[in-house]
Design a protein around this motif. Structure first.
Motif, PDB file in Angstrom:
ATOM      1  N   TYR A   1      19.361   1.827  -2.746  1.00  0.00           N
ATOM      2  CA  TYR A   1      18.163   1.316  -3.404  1.00  0.00           C
ATOM      3  C   TYR A   1      17.131   2.432  -3.534  1.00  0.00           C
ATOM      4  N   ILE A   2      16.315   2.309  -4.549  1.00  0.00           N
ATOM      5  CA  ILE A   2      15.144   3.156  -4.691  1.00  0.00           C
ATOM      6  C   ILE A   2      13.966   2.269  -4.293  1.00  0.00           C
ATOM      7  N   LEU A   3      13.281   2.645  -3.219  1.00  0.00           N
ATOM      8  CA  LEU A   3      12.181   1.826  -2.720  1.00  0.00           C
ATOM      9  C   LEU A   3      10.884   2.620  -2.727  1.00  0.00           C
ATOM     10  N   LEU A   4       9.804   1.928  -3.044  1.00  0.00           N
ATOM     11  CA  LEU A   4       8.469   2.513  -3.067  1.00  0.00           C
ATOM     12  C   LEU A   4       7.696   2.104  -1.823  1.00  0.00           C
ATOM     13  N   SER A   5       6.834   2.987  -1.376  1.00  0.00           N
ATOM     14  CA  SER A   5       5.954   2.648  -0.257  1.00  0.00           C
ATOM     15  C   SER A   5       4.694   3.494  -0.330  1.00  0.00           C
ATOM     16  N   LYS A   6       3.569   2.867  -0.034  1.00  0.00           N
ATOM     17  CA  LYS A   6       2.313   3.625   0.078  1.00  0.00           C
ATOM     18  C   LYS A   6       2.284   4.359   1.411  1.00  0.00           C
ATOM     19  N   LYS A   7       2.991   3.804   2.372  1.00  0.00           N
ATOM     20  CA  LYS A   7       3.034   4.370   3.711  1.00  0.00           C
ATOM     21  C   LYS A   7       4.117   5.458   3.765  1.00  0.00           C
TER      22      LYS A   7
ATOM     23  N   LYS B   1      13.855   5.395   9.862  1.00  0.00           N
ATOM     24  CA  LYS B   1      14.545   4.334   9.115  1.00  0.00           C
ATOM     25  C   LYS B   1      14.216   2.950   9.647  1.00  0.00           C
ATOM     26  N   LYS B   2      13.746   2.860  10.882  1.00  0.00           N
ATOM     27  CA  LYS B   2      13.362   1.564  11.462  1.00  0.00           C
ATOM     28  C   LYS B   2      12.085   1.019  10.813  1.00  0.00           C
ATOM     29  N   ASP B   3      11.346   1.882  10.107  1.00  0.00           N
ATOM     30  CA  ASP B   3      10.145   1.432   9.402  1.00  0.00           C
ATOM     31  C   ASP B   3      10.486   0.620   8.158  1.00  0.00           C
ATOM     32  N   ILE B   4      11.743   0.699   7.718  1.00  0.00           N
ATOM     33  CA  ILE B   4      12.178  -0.023   6.515  1.00  0.00           C
ATOM     34  C   ILE B   4      12.976  -1.242   6.973  1.00  0.00           C
ATOM     35  N   LYS B   5      12.321  -2.397   6.985  1.00  0.00           N
ATOM     36  CA  LYS B   5      12.976  -3.622   7.445  1.00  0.00           C
ATOM     37  C   LYS B   5      13.180  -4.625   6.324  1.00  0.00           C
ATOM     38  N   SER B   6      12.255  -4.644   5.372  1.00  0.00           N
ATOM     39  CA  SER B   6      12.386  -5.585   4.263  1.00  0.00           C
ATOM     40  C   SER B   6      11.713  -5.016   3.016  1.00  0.00           C
ATOM     41  N   TYR B   7      12.089  -5.571   1.880  1.00  0.00           N
ATOM     42  CA  TYR B   7      11.552  -5.110   0.602  1.00  0.00           C
ATOM     43  C   TYR B   7      11.499  -6.273  -0.375  1.00  0.00           C
TER      44      TYR B   7
END
Length: 195
Positions: free
Chosen positions: A165-171, A176-182
Motif C-alpha cells: 500500500y501507499i499510505l500518507l501520514s502527517k506524522k 512499523k508499529k506506528d502503522i496500525k490502521s488506515y
C-alpha cells in the motif's frame, strides 16, 4: 462509488502543479501585458478577450482549488477513524524520492521562458495534453502527489503479507508499529490513522 470519486479527484490534482508552473511562466514571459489586463478590468470594467489572461488565471485557480480540496478531503477523511482498516505491517519505507517525475513535469513549462517567439496558446494546449497523459497514467497507479507533500503529508510504501500500500501520514513514521490502521483513499492508497 465514493472510492472512484476520490480516485478521479486525486488523479486531477496530480496535474495541478504543472498548470501552476504554466501560469507562473505566462506571467514571467509577459508581465506587463498581464498587469495591463488587470488594470483595465478595475478601471474600465471591460470584457476580456485575452486567451493568455484566462489561461493563466484559470491555471492559478485550478491549483488553488486543488490545494483547498485536498486539504479538506484529507482532513475530513482523518476524522472518520471508525472506517479504518486494521493492518499488520511487515515492512515499510519512506517514499521521499518517489516524486521526481512529478516535479520534473511541473518544471517543463519553465523551459519555455527563454524561447523568444513561443505562442502561449500552443504552450497551453501542450500542457493540457501533458496533463491528460499524467492523469491517464496516474489513474490506476498510486502516484506521488505534490499537493499532498505541500500540505505536509509524507508517503510511505507499506508491505503486508497480502499487498503493498501507499499510505500518507502527517506524522513522521519511525517504527512499523506506528502503522496500525488506515482509511482507503483510492484502491491501494490510504491515510494512516494516528492515535
Amino acid at each position: 462509488m465514493a472510492l472512484n470519486i476520490s480516485k478521479i479527484f486525486f488523479t486531477m490534482t496530480v496535474t495541478a502543479p504543472t498548470f501552476f508552473s504554466l501560469a507562473l511562466t505566462g506571467i514571467v514571459k509577459d508581465y506587463e501585458n498581464y498587469c495591463d489586463v488587470w488594470r483595465k478590468i478595475w478601471s474600465d470594467k471591460t470584457c476580456l478577450n485575452s486567451f493568455e489572461w484566462w489561461a493563466i488565471n484559470g491555471s492559478l485557480l485550478f491549483m488553488l482549488f486543488c490545494i483547498i480540496g485536498v486539504f479538506f478531503y484529507l482532513k475530513n477523511k482523518g476524522k472518520h477513524s471508525e472506517e479504518g482498516k486494521t493492518i499488520t505491517v511487515i515492512s515499510y519505507s519512506n517514499m521521499s524520492q518517489s516524486g521526481v517525475e512529478q516535479v520534473l513535469s511541473s518544471v517543463i513549462p519553465w523551459l519555455t521562458v527563454f524561447a523568444d517567439n513561443l505562442d502561449f496558446i500552443i504552450l497551453f494546449f501542450c500542457i493540457v495534453l501533458q496533463g491528460c497523459l499524467i492523469a491517464i497514467t496516474s489513474y490506476n497507479n498510486s502516484n506521488y502527489n505534490i499537493i499532498c507533500s505541500i500540505l505536509g503529508y509524507r508517503y510511505y510504501e507499506v508491505h503486508t503479507e497480502e499487498n503493498t500500500y501507499i499510505l500518507l501520514s502527517k506524522k513522521c513514521i519511525r517504527n512499523k508499529k506506528d502503522i496500525k490502521s488506515y482509511i482507503d483513499i483510492t484502491d491501494y492508497m490510504g491515510l494512516i490513522i494516528n492515535n
